[in-house]
Design an enzyme around this catalytic site. Sequence first.
Site, PDB file in Angstrom:
ATOM      1  N   MET A   1      -0.306   0.808  33.739  1.00 54.02           N
ATOM      2  CA  MET A   1       0.213  -0.090  34.768  1.00 54.02           C
ATOM      3  C   MET A   1       1.157   0.684  35.685  1.00 54.02           C
ATOM      4  O   MET A   1       1.099   0.574  36.913  1.00 54.02           O
ATOM      5  CB  MET A   1       0.956  -1.250  34.096  1.00 54.02           C
ATOM      6  CG  MET A   1       1.516  -2.260  35.067  1.00 54.02           C
ATOM      7  SD  MET A   1       3.311  -2.219  35.139  1.00 54.02           S
ATOM      8  CE  MET A   1       3.679  -3.862  35.727  1.00 54.02           C
ATOM      9  N   GLN A   2       1.997   1.513  35.083  1.00 56.20           N
ATOM     10  CA  GLN A   2       2.939   2.302  35.896  1.00 56.20           C
ATOM     11  C   GLN A   2       2.178   3.215  36.858  1.00 56.20           C
ATOM     12  O   GLN A   2       2.548   3.351  38.033  1.00 56.20           O
ATOM     13  CB  GLN A   2       3.846   3.136  34.985  1.00 56.20           C
ATOM     14  CG  GLN A   2       4.713   2.282  34.052  1.00 56.20           C
ATOM     15  CD  GLN A   2       5.507   3.120  33.046  1.00 56.20           C
ATOM     16  OE1 GLN A   2       5.367   4.329  32.976  1.00 56.20           O
ATOM     17  NE2 GLN A   2       6.342   2.455  32.248  1.00 56.20           N
TER      18      GLN A   2
ATOM     19  N   HIS B   1       1.771  -4.218  25.636  1.00 55.56           N
ATOM     20  CA  HIS B   1       0.555  -3.805  24.919  1.00 55.56           C
ATOM     21  C   HIS B   1      -0.176  -5.025  24.356  1.00 55.56           C
ATOM     22  O   HIS B   1       0.042  -5.395  23.190  1.00 55.56           O
ATOM     23  CB  HIS B   1       0.920  -2.854  23.777  1.00 55.56           C
ATOM     24  CG  HIS B   1       1.367  -1.512  24.256  1.00 55.56           C
ATOM     25  ND1 HIS B   1       0.496  -0.485  24.487  1.00 55.56           N
ATOM     26  CD2 HIS B   1       2.592  -1.042  24.566  1.00 55.56           C
ATOM     27  CE1 HIS B   1       1.165   0.570  24.913  1.00 55.56           C
ATOM     28  NE2 HIS B   1       2.437   0.257  24.973  1.00 55.56           N
TER      29      HIS B   1
ATOM     30  N   GLU C   1      -3.099  -5.288  23.345  1.00 55.86           N
ATOM     31  CA  GLU C   1      -4.033  -4.949  22.255  1.00 55.86           C
ATOM     32  C   GLU C   1      -3.406  -5.170  20.876  1.00 55.86           C
ATOM     33  O   GLU C   1      -4.124  -5.363  19.897  1.00 55.86           O
ATOM     34  CB  GLU C   1      -4.521  -3.500  22.401  1.00 55.86           C
ATOM     35  CG  GLU C   1      -3.514  -2.387  22.116  1.00 55.86           C
ATOM     36  CD  GLU C   1      -2.616  -2.013  23.294  1.00 55.86           C
ATOM     37  OE1 GLU C   1      -2.457  -2.848  24.212  1.00 55.86           O
ATOM     38  OE2 GLU C   1      -2.051  -0.901  23.300  1.00 55.86           O
TER      39      GLU C   1
ATOM     40  N   GLU D   1       0.856  -1.190   0.000  1.00 59.60           N
ATOM     41  CA  GLU D   1       0.000   0.000   0.000  1.00 59.60           C
ATOM     42  C   GLU D   1       0.894   1.242   0.000  1.00 59.60           C
ATOM     43  O   GLU D   1       1.821   1.346   0.799  1.00 59.60           O
ATOM     44  CB  GLU D   1      -0.872  -0.016   1.272  1.00 59.60           C
ATOM     45  CG  GLU D   1      -1.715   1.224   1.406  1.00 59.60           C
ATOM     46  CD  GLU D   1      -2.373   1.373   2.786  1.00 59.60           C
ATOM     47  OE1 GLU D   1      -2.391   0.395   3.570  1.00 59.60           O
ATOM     48  OE2 GLU D   1      -2.851   2.482   3.076  1.00 59.60           O
TER      49      GLU D   1
ATOM     50  N   CYS E   1       0.629  -0.489  30.064  1.00 58.08           N
ATOM     51  CA  CYS E   1       1.896   0.232  29.965  1.00 58.08           C
ATOM     52  C   CYS E   1       1.916   1.432  30.933  1.00 58.08           C
ATOM     53  O   CYS E   1       2.080   1.236  32.132  1.00 58.08           O
ATOM     54  CB  CYS E   1       2.163   0.627  28.517  1.00 58.08           C
ATOM     55  SG  CYS E   1       3.911   0.861  28.213  1.00 58.08           S
TER      56      CYS E   1
HETATM   57  N1  GLN Z   1       5.545   6.795  29.156  1.00 59.90           N
HETATM   58  C1  GLN Z   1       5.795   5.478  29.636  1.00 59.90           C
HETATM   59  C2  GLN Z   1       7.193   4.998  29.303  1.00 59.90           C
HETATM   60  O1  GLN Z   1       7.806   5.492  28.385  1.00 59.90           O
HETATM   61  C3  GLN Z   1       4.770   4.507  29.117  1.00 59.90           C
HETATM   62  C4  GLN Z   1       4.804   4.343  27.627  1.00 59.90           C
HETATM   63  C5  GLN Z   1       3.567   3.673  27.083  1.00 59.90           C
HETATM   64  O2  GLN Z   1       2.515   3.689  27.711  1.00 59.90           O
HETATM   65  N2  GLN Z   1       3.654   3.122  25.903  1.00 59.90           N
HETATM   66  O3  GLN Z   1       7.689   4.118  29.934  1.00 59.90           O
END
Ligand code: GLN
Length: 548
Positions: A389-390, A520, A522, A143, A386
């Site tokens: 979670m942090q 991730h 998803e 594409e 990500c």
């Molecule tokens: N900002 C965070 C980091 O860089 C989380 C990144 C994200 O959510 N993809 O670790």
Amino acid sequence: MKNTSVKFIFITGGVVSSLGKGLASASLGAILQARGFKVKLRKLDPYLNVDPGTMSPYQHGECYVTDDGAETDLDLGHYERFTGVPAKKSDNITTGKIYSTVISKERRGDYLGATIQVIPHVTDAIKEYILSDISDEDFVLCEIGGTVGDIESLPFIEAIRQLRNEIGPSKTCFLHVTLLPYIKTAGELKTKPTQHSVKELQGMGVQPDILLCRTENIIPEEQKSKIALFCNIKSDAVIEALDCHSIYQVPISYHNHGLDEQICNYFNLKVQKKPDLSRWININNIEATSEGIINIGIVGKYTSMIDAYKSLIEAVHHGGLSNKIRVKIKWIDSETLEDKKIDLPTHLKDINGIIVPGGFGQRGANGKINAIEFARNKHIPFLGICFGMQLAVLEFARNVLNLNEASSSEFGKTNLPLIGLLTEWNSSKGKELRSADSNLGGTMRLGAYNCKLLDGSFVKSIYNKGLISERHRHRYEVNYELTSDFVNHGLVFSGMSPDNSLPEILEIPDHPWFVGVQFHPELKSKPFDPHPLFSSFIKASLNQSRLL
Ligand code: GLN
């Protein structure tokens, strides 16, 4: 290129952008697969960035990450979701990547004193990429991003023109996606913009073989003949691409309108057997018969540009498919939840599950933390991805352990960096190193990493296995050494990197569904194979809705 029988389909777009060329390519890939062919899909992006990793999600939408650690265009997500073929670094080519290859070759002196020009050096480099990394595929679908007529895409169009001459029309097909606007006052679909777009292509030496015409209305036969006449193609090769209710109807719709048949005819392939579209029919049946609806709140910063959450939206939908339920997403701008005085129960009423997705930067982070606290206290299913979670780690530290100073180095200097910059870690390629002032492009922990699941944990029961592989894209990590107190207060790190140094998953066993993942999930969900975390999360949210 070892495989000499591979056939290329080059997909261009005309008239306007946002025609859904990515979905069209993905759907064509899916129907060719349903005919038993092996396919690969590629995106050639004319912009000057080396990859979309450094682009703002507000401008470019989601950055799709591959197993081999490339940050790529979101269309590669469509390709993977529709075909199940894992996308690779070599499947996304940008002008920036081409130019950096050409310029470093020039610096090395590889061109032996030649004057470096767009033709042939840049076009040669494009062709080399198109022909590279092909194994036993029957079809490679390429594409071309942008709209025909853009200055930026000229070298790509020129490269595919040259390729047709070099490998011949029996190995190359040009498919052009256009729009037939419906003019209400005239009560007609208009063919002129398509004619002009094709003329533009012809002016560059490319004669489309098949036209895929996006339209809101059925195209009358005489309009098809008119398009065929003016665009110099057969009438059967003018394919109607009518708007569909669901993107997962598109493969069936294209098949019904003869797209795969035209491709097979073009390449002289036998078409007696019908393609096996059962996977898509099944998905469509579920979509048509799903009963009930649940509301999932996604608390993020980019809610005004929902393309930034493309794979997430799809994965949530897949979770709905596996529970035969419709899922409505409620977008919640995290900044609106920043104010401690906000009445969260009113603001988040009717929400059956909360997702805090990936993200970057301090803005809106406290709003996300407030949403996480609400989900934890009110026993609402919560999935943190990500950054989510942090922030769940920070929320727990601040509100349960009373560590008010707990923070992330992403937000500036802190005495308690529970989330810290990772400077050294192990990948399949060996030790990876990074410092605080490394370049921003391509320097995160990227791509697929293994993760060990704790015996007896909730996530292990969800995945139903002990070792998983998921895709990452982040610069910061949970500082495991500083979290020893968490488990005594009810938060368990139930997924760890194989060397036990990096927490990858957290869960609160004493909560109906509270999971945070550093990766991730998803990115790996498919409509025909929903990701277990999303299936389980949606199931829990459905149960929650029944409690109301
Ligand atoms: N900002 C965070 C980091 O860089 C989380 C990144 C994200 O959510 N993809 O670790």
